[in-house]
Write a protein that holds these residues in place. Structure first.
Motif, PDB file in Angstrom:
ATOM      1  N   LEU A  38     -43.222   9.656  99.601  1.00 41.47           N
ATOM      2  CA  LEU A  38     -42.162   8.655  99.458  1.00 41.47           C
ATOM      3  C   LEU A  38     -41.752   8.094 100.814  1.00 41.47           C
ATOM      4  CD1 LEU A  38     -39.073   8.924  97.131  1.00 41.47           C
ATOM      5  CD2 LEU A  38     -38.787   8.240  99.496  1.00 41.47           C
ATOM      6  N   ASP A  39     -41.510   8.987 101.776  1.00 43.56           N
ATOM      7  CA  ASP A  39     -41.058   8.530 103.090  1.00 43.56           C
ATOM      8  C   ASP A  39     -42.161   7.815 103.862  1.00 43.56           C
ATOM      9  OD1 ASP A  39     -38.390   8.898 104.498  1.00 43.56           O
ATOM     10  OD2 ASP A  39     -38.454  10.685 103.248  1.00 43.56           O
ATOM     11  N   VAL A  40     -43.414   8.252 103.698  1.00 41.83           N
ATOM     12  CA  VAL A  40     -44.516   7.563 104.365  1.00 41.83           C
ATOM     13  C   VAL A  40     -44.629   6.125 103.871  1.00 41.83           C
ATOM     14  CG1 VAL A  40     -47.035   7.462 104.536  1.00 41.83           C
ATOM     15  CG2 VAL A  40     -45.850   9.623 104.910  1.00 41.83           C
ATOM     16  N   ALA A  41     -44.458   5.922 102.561  1.00 41.32           N
ATOM     17  CA  ALA A  41     -44.671   4.597 101.963  1.00 41.32           C
ATOM     18  C   ALA A  41     -43.470   3.669 102.078  1.00 41.32           C
ATOM     19  CB  ALA A  41     -45.054   4.761 100.488  1.00 41.32           C
ATOM     20  N   LEU A  42     -42.292   4.197 102.354  1.00 44.76           N
ATOM     21  CA  LEU A  42     -41.091   3.366 102.348  1.00 44.76           C
ATOM     22  C   LEU A  42     -41.211   2.141 103.249  1.00 44.76           C
ATOM     23  CD1 LEU A  42     -37.930   5.693 102.305  1.00 44.76           C
ATOM     24  CD2 LEU A  42     -38.560   3.922 100.660  1.00 44.76           C
ATOM     25  N   VAL A  43     -41.756   2.320 104.438  1.00 38.80           N
ATOM     26  CA  VAL A  43     -41.800   1.221 105.407  1.00 38.80           C
ATOM     27  C   VAL A  43     -42.618   0.046 104.883  1.00 38.80           C
ATOM     28  CG1 VAL A  43     -42.662   0.549 107.674  1.00 38.80           C
ATOM     29  CG2 VAL A  43     -41.345   2.631 107.424  1.00 38.80           C
ATOM     30  N   SER A  44     -43.743   0.338 104.232  1.00 37.92           N
ATOM     31  CA  SER A  44     -44.562  -0.768 103.734  1.00 37.92           C
ATOM     32  C   SER A  44     -43.818  -1.574 102.671  1.00 37.92           C
ATOM     33  CB  SER A  44     -45.877  -0.227 103.160  1.00 37.92           C
ATOM     34  OG  SER A  44     -45.636   0.613 102.041  1.00 37.92           O
ATOM     35  N   PHE A  45     -42.943  -0.928 101.919  1.00 37.16           N
ATOM     36  CA  PHE A  45     -42.215  -1.641 100.870  1.00 37.16           C
ATOM     37  C   PHE A  45     -40.994  -2.392 101.395  1.00 37.16           C
ATOM     38  CE2 PHE A  45     -44.458   1.576  98.253  1.00 37.16           C
ATOM     39  CZ  PHE A  45     -45.086   0.714  97.372  1.00 37.16           C
ATOM     40  N   ILE A  46     -40.402  -1.926 102.498  1.00 40.59           N
ATOM     41  CA  ILE A  46     -39.250  -2.637 103.051  1.00 40.59           C
ATOM     42  C   ILE A  46     -39.658  -3.637 104.127  1.00 40.59           C
ATOM     43  CG2 ILE A  46     -37.718  -0.692 102.580  1.00 40.59           C
ATOM     44  CD1 ILE A  46     -37.690  -0.114 105.595  1.00 40.59           C
ATOM     45  N   ALA A  47     -40.970  -3.682 104.462  1.00 44.90           N
ATOM     46  CA  ALA A  47     -41.437  -4.577 105.521  1.00 44.90           C
ATOM     47  C   ALA A  47     -41.036  -6.040 105.295  1.00 44.90           C
ATOM     48  CB  ALA A  47     -42.947  -4.447 105.676  1.00 44.90           C
ATOM     49  N   PRO A  48     -41.189  -6.600 104.080  1.00 45.38           N
ATOM     50  CA  PRO A  48     -40.763  -7.997 103.895  1.00 45.38           C
ATOM     51  C   PRO A  48     -39.279  -8.209 104.207  1.00 45.38           C
ATOM     52  CG  PRO A  48     -42.149  -7.292 102.076  1.00 45.38           C
ATOM     53  CD  PRO A  48     -41.830  -6.064 102.869  1.00 45.38           C
ATOM     54  N   ARG A 144     -61.129  31.191  92.805  1.00 39.83           N
ATOM     55  CA  ARG A 144     -61.746  30.374  91.771  1.00 39.83           C
ATOM     56  C   ARG A 144     -60.890  29.166  91.393  1.00 39.83           C
ATOM     57  NH1 ARG A 144     -59.281  34.743  89.682  1.00 39.83           N
ATOM     58  NH2 ARG A 144     -57.840  34.433  87.909  1.00 39.83           N
ATOM     59  N   ARG A 145     -59.587  29.178  91.766  1.00 35.70           N
ATOM     60  CA  ARG A 145     -58.689  28.075  91.423  1.00 35.70           C
ATOM     61  C   ARG A 145     -58.129  27.377  92.652  1.00 35.70           C
ATOM     62  NH1 ARG A 145     -56.225  28.751  86.433  1.00 35.70           N
ATOM     63  NH2 ARG A 145     -55.341  26.691  86.840  1.00 35.70           N
ATOM     64  N   ARG A 146     -58.553  27.773  93.832  1.00 33.28           N
ATOM     65  CA  ARG A 146     -57.935  27.272  95.056  1.00 33.28           C
ATOM     66  C   ARG A 146     -58.055  25.754  95.191  1.00 33.28           C
ATOM     67  NH1 ARG A 146     -60.402  30.163  99.750  1.00 33.28           N
ATOM     68  NH2 ARG A 146     -58.894  31.797  99.240  1.00 33.28           N
ATOM     69  N   SER A 147     -59.245  25.227  94.999  1.00 30.85           N
ATOM     70  CA  SER A 147     -59.443  23.789  95.181  1.00 30.85           C
ATOM     71  C   SER A 147     -58.600  22.995  94.191  1.00 30.85           C
ATOM     72  CB  SER A 147     -60.924  23.434  95.020  1.00 30.85           C
ATOM     73  OG  SER A 147     -61.704  24.098  95.985  1.00 30.85           O
ATOM     74  N   ALA A 148     -58.558  23.449  92.938  1.00 29.10           N
ATOM     75  CA  ALA A 148     -57.788  22.728  91.926  1.00 29.10           C
ATOM     76  C   ALA A 148     -56.302  22.739  92.256  1.00 29.10           C
ATOM     77  CB  ALA A 148     -58.033  23.347  90.550  1.00 29.10           C
ATOM     78  N   MET A 149     -55.775  23.877  92.682  1.00 27.10           N
ATOM     79  CA  MET A 149     -54.350  23.960  92.986  1.00 27.10           C
ATOM     80  C   MET A 149     -53.995  23.113  94.206  1.00 27.10           C
ATOM     81  SD  MET A 149     -53.612  28.004  92.113  1.00 27.10           S
ATOM     82  CE  MET A 149     -51.871  27.936  92.556  1.00 27.10           C
ATOM     83  N   MET A 150     -54.868  23.099  95.214  1.00 30.90           N
ATOM     84  CA  MET A 150     -54.606  22.264  96.381  1.00 30.90           C
ATOM     85  C   MET A 150     -54.680  20.783  96.024  1.00 30.90           C
ATOM     86  SD  MET A 150     -56.492  24.223  99.552  1.00 30.90           S
ATOM     87  CE  MET A 150     -55.826  23.047 100.739  1.00 30.90           C
ATOM     88  N   ALA A 151     -55.649  20.413  95.201  1.00 27.70           N
ATOM     89  CA  ALA A 151     -55.785  19.010  94.814  1.00 27.70           C
ATOM     90  C   ALA A 151     -54.570  18.529  94.018  1.00 27.70           C
ATOM     91  CB  ALA A 151     -57.068  18.818  93.999  1.00 27.70           C
ATOM     92  N   ILE A 152     -54.051  19.381  93.137  1.00 30.25           N
ATOM     93  CA  ILE A 152     -52.834  19.020  92.394  1.00 30.25           C
ATOM     94  C   ILE A 152     -51.684  18.780  93.374  1.00 30.25           C
ATOM     95  CG2 ILE A 152     -51.063  19.916  90.820  1.00 30.25           C
ATOM     96  CD1 ILE A 152     -53.339  21.350  89.328  1.00 30.25           C
ATOM     97  N   THR A 153     -51.587  19.614  94.385  1.00 31.01           N
ATOM     98  CA  THR A 153     -50.532  19.445  95.379  1.00 31.01           C
ATOM     99  C   THR A 153     -50.658  18.100  96.082  1.00 31.01           C
ATOM    100  OG1 THR A 153     -50.637  21.839  95.743  1.00 31.01           O
ATOM    101  CG2 THR A 153     -49.351  20.549  97.313  1.00 31.01           C
ATOM    102  N   TYR A 154     -51.884  17.707  96.431  1.00 28.25           N
ATOM    103  CA  TYR A 154     -52.092  16.432  97.120  1.00 28.25           C
ATOM    104  C   TYR A 154     -51.741  15.234  96.251  1.00 28.25           C
ATOM    105  CZ  TYR A 154     -54.101  18.076 101.489  1.00 28.25           C
ATOM    106  OH  TYR A 154     -54.259  18.643 102.720  1.00 28.25           O
ATOM    107  N   CYS A 155     -51.721  15.395  94.941  1.00 25.01           N
ATOM    108  CA  CYS A 155     -51.311  14.289  94.068  1.00 25.01           C
ATOM    109  C   CYS A 155     -49.865  13.874  94.336  1.00 25.01           C
ATOM    110  CB  CYS A 155     -51.462  14.684  92.599  1.00 25.01           C
ATOM    111  SG  CYS A 155     -53.176  14.813  92.055  1.00 25.01           S
ATOM    112  N   GLY A 156     -49.088  14.762  94.957  1.00 22.87           N
ATOM    113  CA  GLY A 156     -47.709  14.412  95.283  1.00 22.87           C
ATOM    114  C   GLY A 156     -47.606  13.218  96.212  1.00 22.87           C
ATOM    115  N   MET A 157     -48.608  13.019  97.085  1.00 20.87           N
ATOM    116  CA  MET A 157     -48.571  11.903  98.023  1.00 20.87           C
ATOM    117  C   MET A 157     -48.594  10.561  97.286  1.00 20.87           C
ATOM    118  SD  MET A 157     -48.273  13.060 101.108  1.00 20.87           S
ATOM    119  CE  MET A 157     -48.739  11.634 102.086  1.00 20.87           C
ATOM    120  N   THR A 158     -49.528  10.393  96.360  1.00 19.50           N
ATOM    121  CA  THR A 158     -49.606   9.125  95.630  1.00 19.50           C
ATOM    122  C   THR A 158     -48.427   8.960  94.679  1.00 19.50           C
ATOM    123  OG1 THR A 158     -51.132  10.228  94.092  1.00 19.50           O
ATOM    124  CG2 THR A 158     -52.096   8.869  95.818  1.00 19.50           C
TER     125      THR A 158
END
Length: 461
Positions: A38-48, A144-158
């Motif tokens: 959210l904080d990373v993207a804020l600037v691009s949305f308030i730029a105009p 056996r679940r490490r990659s899946a759990m990390m990938a779910i966490t990264y979905c928070g960025m988008t």
């Protein structure tokens, strides 16, 4: 008197199902990345709004964007060694408080200079949060679940970026862009209190010091309640890092080839992702698409990225880390060619860009997963954070190169074909990592494809 049983920590985690404590860690760290995104993207949305309020050009707004990216790189490089020394939990809480405070302070900036300085400081906090949150998730996850759990966490960025778009559109209409930054600052500060109350420290970090035995035993009995002997002690079946300084250990003979290949591949992936994120809508409007059509194609890129992030963790766990990342970037290269020869039709290009986003964003997620799986606990946070921090310079280069290519008059077809170069670099790097990087014992290790629940190697290299 019999000796208390000694258990390998990773084997205990691997031998049990994902429980409530691990789900709690996953959800709390997902929340950290949502606020980060959210904080990373804020600037691009308030730029105009900044351009209108301050009466400046798009070019004059450049320092606002680049200062944040440099801050993200600095934060990633600094926070990893701190987390390996003081703990993942402390650094995550500190980063939430810091970037929240700096985001709110940015609302008071009177001009581009002060905005850029405060945005640099905000970026340092943001850069510290993401890699440490994902590292913490990786250290609670069964292999056996490490990659899946990390990938779910990264979905928070988008997800956070999407929330930022909605939040900004509402707040700017009701009040002003200043209040969007204030809200973006208050939320992580408030969330830090919840994290401090509910997020436990990494069991692997605790296991590195004997004085943490009681705390670790209590924690593991919450991770796998009722399954462990009351007097059990835990060990880490891991090699030493090779240096007292974590960032130096990354480049010791044992880890050097793997480290460099991860960095180079990650730089190539971030170069592509950030060039497209920064310039795709403009490239689409330059060839005659409407603003609505260009925005729709840009949105499809992000939606595809979210879908790809969800899928890649499961695929990496099932078919092997390097194989999935390499094939993913190869598919991205095919999509770059298809987009360059496709007709200029919104539906066709939108579908192709959606698929391209699936591959490019998921590959960018795959490299920190590779990193977390490659390094031992003593330098895992440093390895993941430094990989992310180094890759941020690829992001900066991608955004800057987009400026050069657009200024040179290249249309989107030529730009997408030019992106085949970083794609090839990334494919080569992950291939080298998978085939030639070595274990601490010195033997070459191919990709592992397994779903066995216990006694898997700590580093899947």
């Amino acid at each position: 008197m019999s000796q208390p049983p000694t258990l390998d920590l990773q084997s205990v985690i691997d031998g049990n199902k994902v429980g409530g404590m691990q789900r709690r860690v996953l959800l709390l760290c997902l929340g950290v990345l949502i606020l980060d995104g959210l904080d990373v993207a804020l600037v691009s949305f308030i730029a105009p709004s900044l351009i209108t309020d301050w009466g400046i050009s798009k070019a004059q707004l450049g320092p606002v964007v680049t200062s944040g990216l440099f801050g993200l790189a600095i934060g990633s490089l600094v926070a990893g060694p701190l987390a390996d020394r003081f703990g993942r939990r402390r650094v995550i809480i500190s980063s939430l408080l810091f970037f929240g405070a700096m985001s709110a302070a940015t609302a008071l900036a009177p001009d581009v200079l002060w905005f850029s300085v405060l945005r640099l400081l905000t970026g340092i906090g943001l850069g510290a949060a993401m890699p440490n949150a994902t590292t913490l998730v990786s250290e609670y996850a069964p292999t056996r679940r490490r990659s899946a759990m990390m990938a779910i966490t990264y979905c928070g960025m988008t997800a956070g970026a999407a929330i930022a778009g909605y939040l900004t559109s509402v707040v700017v209409q009701i009040a002003s862009w200043h209040w969007a930054l204030v809200i973006g600052g208050v939320l992580p500060v408030a969330y830090a209190a919840a994290v401090a109350a509910a997020l436990p420290e990494s069991p692997k970090f605790l296991a590195r010091r004997s004085e943490n035995h009681a705390e670790l035993a209590a924690l593991m009995n919450r991770v796998v309640p009722g399954m462990l002997p009351a007097d059990a002690r835990f060990t880490l079946d891991e090699p030493p890092a090779g240096s007292a300084l974590p960032f130096v250990a990354l480049l010791t003979r044992r880890f050097r080839l793997g480290t460099l290949s991860i960095w180079i591949g990650f730089i190539g992936a971030f170069f592509i992702v950030y060039l497209m994120n920064s310039w795709l809508p403009i490239l689409m409007t330059d060839v005659g698409f409407s603003l609505t059509a260009a925005a729709t194609i840009g949105l499809l890129l992000q939606v595809g990225g979210t879908v790809g992030n969800i899928a890649i963790g499961w695929l990496m766990d099932r078919f092997g880390l390097h194989r999935v990342v390499g094939i993913g970037m190869s598919c991205a290269a095919v999509m770059l060619v298809l987009i360059s020869v496709a007709p200029r039709d919104v539906a066709v290009l939108g579908a192709l860009v959606f698929v391209l986003g699936m591959f490019t964003n998921s590959v960018a997620t795959g490299f920190p997963i590779l990193s977390a799986s490659f390094y031992p606990t003593a330098i895992r946070a440093t390895g993941t954070s430094w990989a992310t921090g180094i890759a941020r310079f690829g992001a900066i280069a991608g955004a800057a190169m987009g400026t050069v290519l657009v200024a040179a008059g290249l249309e989107y077809q030529q730009v997408f074909l030019a992106l085949l170069i970083p794609a090839a670099v990334s494919i080569t790097a992950v291939t080298v990592k998978g085939r030639l990087a070595v274990r601490p014992a010195g033997t070459a290790v191919p990709d592992l494809v397994t779903s066995a629940p216990r006694k898997l190697p700590e580093e899947i290299v």
